[in-house]
Design a protein around this motif. Structure first.
Motif, PDB file in Angstrom:
ATOM      1  N   ASP A  10       0.824  -1.205   0.000  1.00 53.98           N
ATOM      2  CA  ASP A  10       0.000   0.000   0.000  1.00 53.98           C
ATOM      3  C   ASP A  10       0.859   1.255   0.000  1.00 53.98           C
ATOM      4  N   LEU A  11       2.103   1.123   0.460  1.00 55.83           N
ATOM      5  CA  LEU A  11       3.038   2.247   0.505  1.00 55.83           C
ATOM      6  C   LEU A  11       3.934   2.291  -0.731  1.00 55.83           C
ATOM      7  N   GLY A  12       3.769   1.331  -1.626  1.00 59.62           N
ATOM      8  CA  GLY A  12       4.627   1.251  -2.793  1.00 59.62           C
ATOM      9  C   GLY A  12       5.900   0.474  -2.558  1.00 59.62           C
ATOM     10  N   ILE A  13       6.025  -0.155  -1.384  1.00 51.28           N
ATOM     11  CA  ILE A  13       7.209  -0.929  -1.038  1.00 51.28           C
ATOM     12  C   ILE A  13       6.958  -2.374  -1.451  1.00 51.28           C
ATOM     13  N   THR A  14       7.729  -2.860  -2.420  1.00 48.16           N
ATOM     14  CA  THR A  14       7.468  -4.166  -3.020  1.00 48.16           C
ATOM     15  C   THR A  14       8.739  -5.002  -3.005  1.00 48.16           C
ATOM     16  N   PRO A  15       8.996  -5.710  -1.925  1.00 46.71           N
ATOM     17  CA  PRO A  15      10.219  -6.516  -1.851  1.00 46.71           C
ATOM     18  C   PRO A  15      10.290  -7.545  -2.971  1.00 46.71           C
ATOM     19  N   GLY A  16      11.437  -7.597  -3.628  1.00 49.37           N
ATOM     20  CA  GLY A  16      11.630  -8.582  -4.676  1.00 49.37           C
ATOM     21  C   GLY A  16      10.960  -8.198  -5.984  1.00 49.37           C
ATOM     22  N   HIS A  17      10.823  -9.199  -6.855  1.00 49.74           N
ATOM     23  CA  HIS A  17      10.275  -8.954  -8.191  1.00 49.74           C
ATOM     24  C   HIS A  17       9.172  -9.942  -8.571  1.00 49.74           C
ATOM     25  N   LEU A  18       8.910 -10.916  -7.724  1.00 51.61           N
ATOM     26  CA  LEU A  18       7.916 -11.936  -8.050  1.00 51.61           C
ATOM     27  C   LEU A  18       6.501 -11.431  -7.775  1.00 51.61           C
ATOM     28  N   CYS A 213      13.842  -3.061   2.236  1.00 48.64           N
ATOM     29  CA  CYS A 213      14.416  -3.137   0.891  1.00 48.64           C
ATOM     30  C   CYS A 213      15.845  -2.605   0.875  1.00 48.64           C
ATOM     31  N   GLY A 214      16.606  -3.008   1.889  1.00 46.78           N
ATOM     32  CA  GLY A 214      18.005  -2.621   1.985  1.00 46.78           C
ATOM     33  C   GLY A 214      18.261  -1.309   2.702  1.00 46.78           C
ATOM     34  N   VAL A 215      17.219  -0.592   3.099  1.00 42.05           N
ATOM     35  CA  VAL A 215      17.364   0.716   3.743  1.00 42.05           C
ATOM     36  C   VAL A 215      17.207   0.560   5.250  1.00 42.05           C
ATOM     37  N   PRO A 216      18.231   0.846   6.057  1.00 42.42           N
ATOM     38  CA  PRO A 216      18.102   0.723   7.513  1.00 42.42           C
ATOM     39  C   PRO A 216      17.177   1.810   8.076  1.00 42.42           C
ATOM     40  N   ILE A 217      16.368   1.409   9.062  1.00 40.44           N
ATOM     41  CA  ILE A 217      15.454   2.336   9.736  1.00 40.44           C
ATOM     42  C   ILE A 217      15.734   2.240  11.236  1.00 40.44           C
ATOM     43  N   PRO A 218      16.786   2.904  11.743  1.00 34.65           N
ATOM     44  CA  PRO A 218      17.081   2.841  13.178  1.00 34.65           C
ATOM     45  C   PRO A 218      15.922   3.376  14.000  1.00 34.65           C
TER      46      PRO A 218
END
Length: 349
Positions: A10-18, A213-218
Motif C-alpha cells: 500500500d506504501l509502494g514498497i514491493t520486496p523482490g520482483h515476483l 528493501c536494503g534501507v536501515p530504519i534505526p
C-alpha cells in the motif's frame, strides 16, 4: 508520526520482483485457513492465539508432508522432534506466547480428540510455536484457555488474514518497534509442475535494525526521540510456509531453511536468545519435483518472508502494556521518506 497503518505494498514498497497471490497472504494457498483470538485485558494482558489450519489436518487421520528448520533453538516448539522424524504434520499449527504454549497444546489435543472419527485416537502430535511477549504482557499469568484456542480454530478463515496486533502477535515486538502477525505470498512457475503458490505467515518478535528493501530504519531516528526502553534481545520468530507443490519432507526442509534466511533481509540480528523456527508444509498431492526445480520456490519464500515481516510491523499499532511498557509503531511516513531518499521508492510516493 502518522497513525495511519498500511501494508508494505500500500506504501509502494514491493520486496523482490515476483508476483503475489490475489490476497498476498498465506490463504492464497488453497485449503489453508487462519484464525486469531486476541486477549487485551486491563493494563497487563496483551497476548493471544493464532491458528494456521490446513484443511487436510482438520479431520480424523489427516496428515501432510512437512518439515522444520531451526535457525536458533532457543524456544519451546511443541511437537518439533516428531515433525522432523516423520516428516509429517498431523494437526493445525498454533502460535502463542511462551508460557502459554503448553496449555495451547493441551487444548489442541482436546480439539483433535473430539473430531468425528477420532474416537479411538490414542496418540497425536500437536504443533505449537511461541514467542516471548513478556515485555507487553504479564506472561506468568498464562491466560490462554481452551475456549480461546477453540475460538481461533473455529474462526479460521480462508479469505482474509488480520495482521499486526492480533492473535499471537498482540504483545510481540520486532526490530525496535511493535511487531505482530504478518503474511504474504508469491506465485511462481516451477519446471514440470506449473504455477505454484507459496504463502507465508510470521509471528515477529526479534531483535536487530529494521531494514526495508536494503534501507536501515534505526529506531530512535524513526521515532524522533530516544526511547529509553531496552530493545529486543532475541525473543524469537515463528514462520509458517505453505505451498501447493507436492514436495517431500526433505525438500520442505530446504524450503524452511530459506524462510529463516529471509529474516536477514529485514535486519534480524539472529541473537542467541532468539528462537527462530520455520515450518514448511505442502498441501498438494505428492509429486516428483526435482531439486533443480526448487529455485523459484526458494526465491518466493525469501521474498514472502521479507514482506510478511514488514507487514507485521507496518500494520501494528503502538501498544502500552505490562507495567506501562510501550512498544511504538514504526512511523510509516518516516519509512516512506527514507526509502524515497534511497531511491527505493520513486519521488512522489
Amino acid at each position: 508520526m502518522t497513525d495511519q497503518r498500511a501494508r508494505a505494498r500500500d506504501l509502494g514498497i514491493t520486496p523482490g520482483h515476483l508476483t503475489p497471490g490475489p490476497r498476498n497472504a498465506i490463504v492464497d494457498v488453497a485449503g489453508v485457513r487462519v484464525g486469531h483470538t486476541s486477549i487485551v485485558r486491563g493494563k497487563d494482558l496483551r497476548t493471544g492465539v493464532t491458528a494456521i489450519v490446513p484443511d487436510a489436518v482438520d479431520r480424523a487421520g489427516g496428515r501432510l508432508p512437512a518439515s522444520l528448520y531451526v535457525g536458533n533453538g532457543y524456544g519451546k516448539l511443541v511437537g518439533a522432534t516428531q515433525l522432523v522424524e516423520l516428516g509429517a504434520l498431523e494437526t493445525p499449527i498454533l502460535l502463542t506466547g511462551t508460557l502459554s504454549a503448553f496449555r495451547v497444546a493441551d487444548a489442541l489435543v482436546s480439539y483433535l480428540l473430539d473430531l468425528p472419527g477420532n474416537e479411538e485416537l490414542t496418540s497425536v502430535n500437536p504443533v505449537v510455536g511461541e514467542t516471548n511477549d513478556g515485555f507487553l504482557s504479564d506472561i506468568r499469568r498464562r491466560p490462554i484457555t481452551r475456549e480461546h484456542v477453540l475460538d481461533a480454530l473455529t474462526s479460521a478463515d480462508a479469505h482474509t488474514v488480520a495482521e499486526g496486533c492480533v492473535g499471537a502477535g498482540t504483545g510481540t515486538a520486532a526490530l525496535g518497534f511493535k511487531g505482530g502477525i504478518g503474511t504474504s505470498s508469491r506465485v511462481v512457475e516451477v519446471a514440470d509442475v506449473g504455477a505454484v503458490t507459496v504463502g507465508v505467515l510470521v509471528q515477529s518478535n526479534f531483535g536487530g535494525t529494521l531494514t526495508v528493501c536494503g534501507v536501515p530504519i534505526p529506531r530512535d531516528a524513526a521515532l524522533g526521540f530516544v526511547d529509553a526502553q531496552p530493545p529486543e534481545r532475541g525473543n524469537s520468530c515463528m514462520i509458517v510456509v505453505a505451498l501447493d507443490a507436492g514436495l517431500d519432507s526433505r525438500q520442505l526442509g530446504r524450503v524452511a531453511r530459506r524462510a529463516v534466511f529471509g529474516m536477514g533481509r529485514t535486519g534480524s540480528d539472529f541473537a542467541g536468545g532468539s528462537g527462530d523456527y520455520a515450518i514448511a508444509v505442502s498441501v498438494a498431492e505428492p509429486a516428483t519435483v526435482t531439486d533443480h526445480a526448487l529455485n523459484p520456490i526458494f526465491s518466493a519464500v525469501l521474498e514472502a518472508v521479507e514482506e510478511a515481516v514488514l507487514n507485521s510491523l507496518f500494520t501494528a499499532t503502538t501498544t502500552v502494556g505490562y507495567r506501562g511498557h510501550t512498544r511504538y509503531a514504526v512511523p510509516l511516513d518516516h519509512v516512506v521518506e527514507r526509502c524515497r531518499l534511497a531511491g527505493v521508492l520513486p519521488a512522489g510516493r
